[in-house]
Design a protein around this motif. Structure first.
Motif, PDB file in Angstrom:
ATOM      1  N   LYS A 142       0.831  -1.215   0.000  1.00  0.00           N
ATOM      2  CA  LYS A 142       0.000   0.000   0.000  1.00  0.00           C
ATOM      3  C   LYS A 142       0.860   1.258   0.000  1.00  0.00           C
ATOM      4  N   GLY A 147      -4.272   7.163  -0.983  1.00  0.00           N
ATOM      5  CA  GLY A 147      -5.109   6.110  -1.571  1.00  0.00           C
ATOM      6  C   GLY A 147      -6.565   6.299  -1.193  1.00  0.00           C
ATOM      7  N   ASP A 149     -10.645   4.210  -2.104  1.00  0.00           N
ATOM      8  CA  ASP A 149     -11.424   3.257  -2.896  1.00  0.00           C
ATOM      9  C   ASP A 149     -10.538   2.213  -3.577  1.00  0.00           C
ATOM     10  N   VAL A 153      -3.595   0.319  -3.474  1.00  0.00           N
ATOM     11  CA  VAL A 153      -3.524  -1.003  -2.834  1.00  0.00           C
ATOM     12  C   VAL A 153      -3.198  -2.023  -3.925  1.00  0.00           C
ATOM     13  N   PHE A 182      -9.836 -12.817   5.667  1.00  0.00           N
ATOM     14  CA  PHE A 182     -11.003 -12.420   6.470  1.00  0.00           C
ATOM     15  C   PHE A 182     -12.280 -13.052   5.932  1.00  0.00           C
ATOM     16  N   GLU A 185     -15.868  -7.873   5.891  1.00  0.00           N
ATOM     17  CA  GLU A 185     -15.378  -6.584   6.364  1.00  0.00           C
ATOM     18  C   GLU A 185     -16.446  -5.957   7.259  1.00  0.00           C
ATOM     19  N   PHE A 253     -11.312  -6.128   9.447  1.00  0.00           N
ATOM     20  CA  PHE A 253     -11.472  -7.437   8.807  1.00  0.00           C
ATOM     21  C   PHE A 253     -11.867  -8.424   9.893  1.00  0.00           C
ATOM     22  N   ASN A 265      -8.171  -2.494   9.609  1.00  0.00           N
ATOM     23  CA  ASN A 265      -7.646  -2.201   8.272  1.00  0.00           C
ATOM     24  C   ASN A 265      -7.210  -0.749   8.185  1.00  0.00           C
TER      25      ASN A 265
HETATM   26  P1  ADP Z   1      -8.407   2.406   0.562  1.00  0.00           P
HETATM   27  O1  ADP Z   1      -7.641   3.348   1.428  1.00  0.00           O
HETATM   28  O2  ADP Z   1      -8.178   2.630  -0.884  1.00  0.00           O
HETATM   29  O3  ADP Z   1      -9.856   2.261   0.953  1.00  0.00           O
HETATM   30  P2  ADP Z   1      -7.908  -0.119   1.894  1.00  0.00           P
HETATM   31  O4  ADP Z   1      -6.681  -0.196   2.703  1.00  0.00           O
HETATM   32  O5  ADP Z   1      -9.201   0.004   2.612  1.00  0.00           O
HETATM   33  O6  ADP Z   1      -7.720   1.008   0.800  1.00  0.00           O
HETATM   34  O7  ADP Z   1      -8.006  -1.392   0.947  1.00  0.00           O
HETATM   35  C1  ADP Z   1      -9.029  -1.553  -0.029  1.00  0.00           C
HETATM   36  C2  ADP Z   1      -9.519  -2.993  -0.025  1.00  0.00           C
HETATM   37  O8  ADP Z   1      -8.435  -3.904  -0.277  1.00  0.00           O
HETATM   38  C3  ADP Z   1     -10.082  -3.397   1.321  1.00  0.00           C
HETATM   39  O9  ADP Z   1     -11.430  -3.029   1.442  1.00  0.00           O
HETATM   40  C4  ADP Z   1      -9.878  -4.921   1.266  1.00  0.00           C
HETATM   41  O10 ADP Z   1     -10.918  -5.541   0.540  1.00  0.00           O
HETATM   42  C5  ADP Z   1      -8.569  -5.053   0.534  1.00  0.00           C
HETATM   43  N1  ADP Z   1      -7.454  -5.122   1.490  1.00  0.00           N
HETATM   44  C6  ADP Z   1      -6.744  -4.070   1.979  1.00  0.00           C
HETATM   45  N2  ADP Z   1      -5.812  -4.485   2.857  1.00  0.00           N
HETATM   46  C7  ADP Z   1      -5.923  -5.813   2.961  1.00  0.00           C
HETATM   47  C8  ADP Z   1      -5.252  -6.823   3.718  1.00  0.00           C
HETATM   48  N3  ADP Z   1      -4.242  -6.534   4.539  1.00  0.00           N
HETATM   49  N4  ADP Z   1      -5.657  -8.099   3.553  1.00  0.00           N
HETATM   50  C9  ADP Z   1      -6.666  -8.420   2.707  1.00  0.00           C
HETATM   51  N5  ADP Z   1      -7.332  -7.524   1.970  1.00  0.00           N
HETATM   52  C10 ADP Z   1      -6.985  -6.232   2.071  1.00  0.00           C
END
Ligand code: ADP
Length: 396
Positions: A142, A147, A149, A153, A182, A185, A253, A265
């Motif tokens: 990340k 970032g 949506d 990522v 997970f 969410e 998660f 998260n």
């Molecule tokens: P943003 O800041 O763009 O919303 P997030 O960190 O929420 O980014 O990540 C977007 C999506 O990616 C999450 O809703 C999840 O579905 C997936 N994701 C993010 N981090 C992880 C993780 N460590 N493990 C599994 N899925 C993840």
């Protein structure tokens, strides 16, 4: 004298604060990105200006009792400068940084002893590969800042993927995390005022499609009460420890059977898409609560008004004639409440959401079907098939 609130940013979150300010007798002013943004016509005063420019922020802050936000992209150093000049900024930049920088957030959550996925700050591809080898693939990479949506990522399934991520390196440390297995969410939404009063809404299940929040079920069906309590306590503890003011969402998660049953998260410090259900499903909506909180007023009750509330976003689709579809949607489901953002239709753009609260004994699947019908009618002009059940036959 009733207060004046200045909101930086004119998206749908600022727009949905406007009727709450009106009801409470407060004046809301919005610093808009352009004359046509979602919130621009929802208040009497919406000057257009660049929120990355300190002089513009300073000018906007003149005459407001509190400055707050529709998004987290205002440079933290500008907010520190405004505070030094005596502006009442809520949330404070020292709290907001945890929603602006995911590395800062991970470190601070670790310091509180709350559940993080395994993570590391990585500055080179070799460090990323070493992290993956240490904890096992897959992992997630990340960008700490900017970032949204799901942009910023990147899923790294193998060592080969890690090597192919070289293009992301060179601008400082990135965040590498375990890819959490997970089951769903969740989101824990709380509000806190500067005096330290804090309140939580029930923990909700959030369904993401292509990295974007699509649907919310409140409360999360079948959630273990111990996990629900721990998640709520974690969000309140973060709000207290970081000095958060206003609404904060902790995106979680769910990890049944491991650790606390969830990991954190990320954090958002403003009203959040996973809290839109509160507009019809709770005594106090997140938008009203945000205004009360940033003004250091007593907070409103956060009880749910029905057993279950479902929120469904509708994104722009092929149908440009929203108003004809809109009429069909209203006719189809008199119990569904529509919240339109006044935005032009572009494919994939969030242009509104619907809320529906349960009737006594109504199943979650029935509620979801009704919310989905209306959202699809508005988006496409035709009803969609019922959504796949994610609740495995549980009824509320
Ligand atoms: P943003 O800041 O763009 O919303 P997030 O960190 O929420 O980014 O990540 C977007 C999506 O990616 C999450 O809703 C999840 O579905 C997936 N994701 C993010 N981090 C992880 C993780 N460590 N493990 C599994 N899925 C993840």
């Amino acid at each position: 004298m009733f207060p004046v609130i200045g909101v930086v940013g004119g998206g749908q979150l600022a727009r949905m604060m406007a009727p709450e300010a009106l009801n409470l007798g407060f004046e809301l002013r919005i610093l808009a990105e352009g004359p046509d943004v979602s919130a621009a016509r929802s208040v009497a005063s919406a000057p257009v200006g660049d929120y990355t420019d300190l002089a513009t922020l300073r000018e906007f802050a003149r005459g407001v009792d509190v400055l707050t936000f529709d998004h987290e992209h205002v440079p933290n150093e500008h907010l520190q400068a405004l505070i030094a000049e005596g502006v009442n900024v809520q949330p404070r930049p020292a709290a907001l940084i945890h929603a602006q920088d995911k590395l800062v957030m991970r470190e601070a959550i670790a310091a509180l002893g709350l559940p993080n996925p395994e993570w590391a700050a990585v500055e080179t591809v070799d460090e990323l590969v070493a992290f993956g080898q240490k904890i096992g693939w897959p992992i997630v990479l990340k960008t700490p800042r900017g970032g949204y949506d799901g942009k910023g990522v990147r899923m790294i399934e193998t060592e080969e993927d890690a090597r192919a991520a070289a293009d992301w390196f060179g601008n400082g440390a990135l965040l590498a995390e375990d890819k959490v297995a997970f089951t769903r969410e969740l989101s824990a939404l709380v509000a806190r005022n500067p005096g330290g009063e804090a309140k939580a809404w029930p923990v909700v299940h959030t369904i993401q499609v292509d990295g974007v929040c699509d649907e919310v079920i409140a409360p999360a069906p079948g959630l273990d009460p111990a996990v629900e309590a721990a998640a709520e306590q974690a969000a309140l503890r973060i709000a207290e420890a970081f000095g958060v003011t206003g609404v904060m969402a902790a995106e979680l998660f769910e990890t049944p059977g491991s650790g606390a049953g969830f990991v954190i998260n990320e954090l958002a410090m403003r009203p959040h898409n996973t809290g839109h259900w509160t507009m019809n499903g709770s005594i106090t909506s997140q938008f009203e609560q945000h205004l009360r909180a940033v003004l250091d007023l007593p907070l409103g009750a956060t009880d749910a008004l029905a057993e279950t509330t479902v929120m469904k976003n509708y994104l722009g689709g092929a149908n440009q004639d929203l108003f004809t579809a809109f009429q069909a949607a209203l006719a189809a489901e008199p119990r569904v409440k529509v919240h339109a953002y006044g935005k032009s239709v572009r494919p994939g753009r969030k242009i509104g959401h619907v809320n529906v609260v349960s009737e006594p004994g109504e199943s979650v699947d029935s509620l979801r079907a009704r919310a989905n019908t209306v959202a699809s009618l508005i988006r496409d002009g035709v009803p969609s098939p019922a959504p796949a059940s994610t609740t495995e036959g549980q009824t509320s």
